[in-house]
Design an enzyme around this catalytic site. Structure first.
Site, PDB file in Angstrom:
ATOM      1  N   GLU A 128       0.819  -1.211   0.000  1.00 43.49           N
ATOM      2  CA  GLU A 128       0.000   0.000   0.000  1.00 43.49           C
ATOM      3  C   GLU A 128       0.858   1.269   0.000  1.00 43.49           C
ATOM      4  O   GLU A 128       1.148   1.835   1.044  1.00 43.49           O
ATOM      5  CB  GLU A 128      -0.922   0.001   1.235  1.00 43.49           C
ATOM      6  CG  GLU A 128      -1.871   1.156   1.290  1.00 43.49           C
ATOM      7  CD  GLU A 128      -2.829   1.078   2.475  1.00 43.49           C
ATOM      8  OE1 GLU A 128      -3.457   2.103   2.768  1.00 43.49           O
ATOM      9  OE2 GLU A 128      -2.964   0.009   3.094  1.00 43.49           O
ATOM     10  N   LYS A 135      -2.417  -1.818  -3.288  1.00 38.36           N
ATOM     11  CA  LYS A 135      -3.467  -0.954  -2.741  1.00 38.36           C
ATOM     12  C   LYS A 135      -3.004   0.501  -2.834  1.00 38.36           C
ATOM     13  O   LYS A 135      -2.557   1.096  -1.852  1.00 38.36           O
ATOM     14  CB  LYS A 135      -3.769  -1.345  -1.288  1.00 38.36           C
ATOM     15  CG  LYS A 135      -4.997  -0.673  -0.726  1.00 38.36           C
ATOM     16  CD  LYS A 135      -5.309  -1.184   0.667  1.00 38.36           C
ATOM     17  CE  LYS A 135      -6.573  -0.521   1.185  1.00 38.36           C
ATOM     18  NZ  LYS A 135      -6.808  -0.837   2.590  1.00 38.36           N
ATOM     19  N   GLY A 138      -8.734   7.017   0.876  1.00 35.58           N
ATOM     20  CA  GLY A 138      -7.738   8.061   1.071  1.00 35.58           C
ATOM     21  C   GLY A 138      -8.283   9.351   1.641  1.00 35.58           C
ATOM     22  O   GLY A 138      -7.702  10.406   1.457  1.00 35.58           O
ATOM     23  N   GLY A 139      -9.419   9.304   2.307  1.00 35.57           N
ATOM     24  CA  GLY A 139     -10.003  10.508   2.876  1.00 35.57           C
ATOM     25  C   GLY A 139     -11.161  11.069   2.077  1.00 35.57           C
ATOM     26  O   GLY A 139     -11.770  12.062   2.469  1.00 35.57           O
TER      27      GLY A 139
END
Length: 195
Positions: free
Chosen positions: A95, A137, A180-181
């Protein structure tokens, strides 16, 4: 573990110890946790884990962050982790996440994501990681949350797919995205557009 298996899911574990400031590189971070990892993986495998996850956080700004050294340091750690996982029979989820916290545009995110993916796959190759035995990822290619111009759904999808086609080997059997937010709605819209 038994509850997870009875539900038909495969158990796994996050094995990194989080991102810390990269010494002598203000603004850059590196994910730690390699010390003692080989022994921990043996224990996790015995307890029933079948995959592991390591998140390398890549900070980004409009110009100077991340440095090339920070990219290499995180790529190296990801590859060492992945090799140790495969040695123990665990599937590594690799990731490398370029964060979306800044004011950078989508073009800058794509350029940095490309650099990160190139470095990660070079290190995975050097560490003899079997690409067919891992999952990637990555972040989506997206403008920073503080950027004045936010890219549209189609623009994010096109930039993300273009970047992955150029810098992600076809041997990797699966790519799983993180939000990612992003809001759940935005992340879903981007995934749908990519599909």
């Amino acid at each position: 573990i038994k509850l997870i298996q009875q539900a038909g899911a495969v158990p796994g574990i996050k094995v990194d110890e989080g991102a810390k400031a990269l010494a002598r590189y203000p603004g850059d971070r590196v994910t730690e946790g390699l010390d003692g990892l080989r022994e921990r993986l043996v224990e996790y495998r015995q307890l029933g884990a079948r995959f592991a996850k390591w998140r390398a956080v890549i900070d980004i700004d409009e110009r100077d962050i991340p440095t090339a050294f920070a990219i290499r340091a995180n790529a190296h750690a990801l590859a060492r982790y992945a090799a140790l996982c495969q040695e123990e029979g665990l599937v590594p989820i690799v990731e490398p996440e370029v964060l979306m916290d800044g004011a950078h545009g989508i073009e800058r995110c794509e350029a940095v994501t490309a650099q990160v993916l190139e470095a990660v796959f070079a290190e995975l190759d050097a560490h003899r990681v079997l690409l067919e035995g891992m999952l990637l990822k990555p972040n989506m290619v997206i403008a920073g949350m503080k950027c004045v111009r936010q890219a549209g759904v189609q623009e994010v999808a096109v930039a993300t797919i273009r970047c992955l086609r150029r810098h992600g080997p076809a041997a990797v059997p699966g790519i799983v995205f993180l939000s990612g937010g992003q809001s759940a709605e935005d992340a879903t819209d981007h995934l749908n557009a990519m599909n």
